[in-house]
Design an enzyme around this catalytic site. Structure first.
Site, PDB file in Angstrom:
ATOM      1  N   ASP A 104       0.856  -1.184   0.000  1.00 25.53           N
ATOM      2  CA  ASP A 104       0.000   0.000   0.000  1.00 25.53           C
ATOM      3  C   ASP A 104       0.893   1.235   0.000  1.00 25.53           C
ATOM      4  O   ASP A 104       1.460   1.585  -1.028  1.00 25.53           O
ATOM      5  CB  ASP A 104      -0.911  -0.117   1.239  1.00 25.53           C
ATOM      6  CG  ASP A 104      -2.011   0.898   1.308  1.00 25.53           C
ATOM      7  OD1 ASP A 104      -2.691   1.104   0.303  1.00 25.53           O
ATOM      8  OD2 ASP A 104      -2.216   1.493   2.383  1.00 25.53           O
ATOM      9  N   VAL A 154      -9.670  -3.097   0.617  1.00 25.57           N
ATOM     10  CA  VAL A 154     -10.153  -4.446   0.294  1.00 25.57           C
ATOM     11  C   VAL A 154     -10.001  -5.389   1.482  1.00 25.57           C
ATOM     12  O   VAL A 154      -9.132  -5.197   2.335  1.00 25.57           O
ATOM     13  CB  VAL A 154      -9.411  -5.022  -0.938  1.00 25.57           C
ATOM     14  CG1 VAL A 154      -9.759  -4.217  -2.185  1.00 25.57           C
ATOM     15  CG2 VAL A 154      -7.912  -5.061  -0.729  1.00 25.57           C
ATOM     16  N   ASP A 160      -7.868  -7.880   6.421  1.00 27.80           N
ATOM     17  CA  ASP A 160      -8.896  -7.583   7.416  1.00 27.80           C
ATOM     18  C   ASP A 160      -9.356  -6.139   7.405  1.00 27.80           C
ATOM     19  O   ASP A 160      -8.683  -5.250   6.893  1.00 27.80           O
ATOM     20  CB  ASP A 160      -8.342  -7.863   8.811  1.00 27.80           C
ATOM     21  CG  ASP A 160      -7.328  -6.800   9.251  1.00 27.80           C
ATOM     22  OD1 ASP A 160      -6.333  -6.597   8.529  1.00 27.80           O
ATOM     23  OD2 ASP A 160      -7.539  -6.152  10.285  1.00 27.80           O
TER      24      ASP A 160
HETATM   25  P1  IMP Z   1       1.707  -0.142   3.994  1.00 26.82           P
HETATM   26  O1  IMP Z   1       2.781   0.084   4.990  1.00 26.82           O
HETATM   27  O2  IMP Z   1       0.825   1.072   3.869  1.00 26.82           O
HETATM   28  O3  IMP Z   1       2.184  -0.619   2.660  1.00 26.82           O
HETATM   29  O4  IMP Z   1       0.715  -1.178   4.675  1.00 26.82           O
HETATM   30  C1  IMP Z   1       0.651  -2.500   4.398  1.00 26.82           C
HETATM   31  C2  IMP Z   1      -0.296  -3.163   5.361  1.00 26.82           C
HETATM   32  O5  IMP Z   1      -1.471  -2.378   5.567  1.00 26.82           O
HETATM   33  C3  IMP Z   1      -0.789  -4.465   4.798  1.00 26.82           C
HETATM   34  O6  IMP Z   1       0.041  -5.527   5.158  1.00 26.82           O
HETATM   35  C4  IMP Z   1      -2.182  -4.550   5.370  1.00 26.82           C
HETATM   36  O7  IMP Z   1      -2.149  -5.180   6.640  1.00 26.82           O
HETATM   37  C5  IMP Z   1      -2.645  -3.127   5.537  1.00 26.82           C
HETATM   38  N1  IMP Z   1      -3.485  -2.680   4.410  1.00 26.82           N
HETATM   39  C6  IMP Z   1      -3.178  -1.769   3.465  1.00 26.82           C
HETATM   40  N2  IMP Z   1      -4.173  -1.619   2.575  1.00 26.82           N
HETATM   41  C7  IMP Z   1      -5.137  -2.483   2.946  1.00 26.82           C
HETATM   42  C8  IMP Z   1      -6.438  -2.821   2.406  1.00 26.82           C
HETATM   43  O8  IMP Z   1      -6.924  -2.318   1.378  1.00 26.82           O
HETATM   44  N3  IMP Z   1      -7.131  -3.770   3.094  1.00 26.82           N
HETATM   45  C9  IMP Z   1      -6.671  -4.359   4.230  1.00 26.82           C
HETATM   46  N4  IMP Z   1      -5.473  -4.088   4.755  1.00 26.82           N
HETATM   47  C10 IMP Z   1      -4.712  -3.147   4.132  1.00 26.82           C
HETATM   48 MG    MG Z   2      -3.842  -5.604   8.303  1.00 26.01          MG
END
Ligand code: IMP
Ligand code: MG
Length: 181
Positions: A104, A154, A160
């Site tokens: 993300d 999602v 989750d």
């Molecule tokens: P990042 O550090 O923003 O890349 O976050 C990654 C983590 O955020 C993932 O491993 C998920 O646990 C959570 N996450 C990010 N986007 C979503 C989504 O659309 N649905 C559910 N969990 C998400």
């Molecule tokens: Mg999560």
């Protein structure tokens, strides 16, 4: 709360996910001929993907798990990453494949990848089931990606919202009213 009924639309069906995971498994198997990769799953979101992916890989491999602080009920990254559970393995000279549910903002993963690099792994690659490039805040190199998804929150197949919906067998978008309850 009602599991399937809270889903507004299915983004990726069980069949689509299954086919793509098998493809990624084949690709990894070819790339890691003669090596014994260590698959590192970042808990908890990636467990379903990990369980399917490892069974589609046909070279010897080991698995390990780590857990970092998540968003809890919030939907956006705080940028703060805390290790809640570290790996059991010493990863020196190991070929690591980090298995993630979704890339993300990239904040969590860039932190994890840097930390693993500093431990002397022979190689580190990233395998993410979902890639949400519109939300990226730091650039992260992806070696294996299942699907590129739009900027929707999602759930399902491990992902989750407030710890629920992980057991949906498909990936879907929740109805907006679920967030405002
Ligand atoms: P990042 O550090 O923003 O890349 O976050 C990654 C983590 O955020 C993932 O491993 C998920 O646990 C959570 N996450 C990010 N986007 C979503 C989504 O659309 N649905 C559910 N969990 C998400
Ligand atoms: Mg999560």
């Amino acid at each position: 709360m009602e599991l399937h009924n809270d889903v507004e639309r299915i983004l990726l069906s069980e069949e689509q996910i299954k086919a793509r995971v098998a493809e990624i498994g084949r690709e990894i198997s070819l790339d890691y001929q003669g090596k014994k990769p260590l698959l590192v799953s970042v808990l908890k979101g990636s467990i379903v993907f990990m369980a399917d992916l490892m069974r589609s890989i046909n070279v010897d491999c080991e698995i390990d798990f780590m857990s970092v602080s998540s968003y809890g009920r919030s939907k956006t990254s705080s940028g703060v990453v805390r290790i809640l559970k570290d790996l059991d393995h010493d990863i020196t000279d190991k070929h690591i494949i980090v298995v993630e549910d979704i890339l993300d903002s990239g904040l969590t993963l860039s932190y994890i990848l840097e930390m693993l690099k500093s431990r002397g792994a022979a190689s580190i690659r990233l395998c993410t089931l979902l890639d949400k490039p519109e939300r990226r805040k730091v650039s992260v190199a992806v070696d294996y990606a299942g699907f590129t998804v739009p900027d929707d929150f999602v759930v399902g197949y491990g992902l989750d919202y407030g710890e629920y919906y992980r057991n949906l067998p498909y990936i879907g978008v929740l109805k907006p009213e679920v967030y405002t309850k």
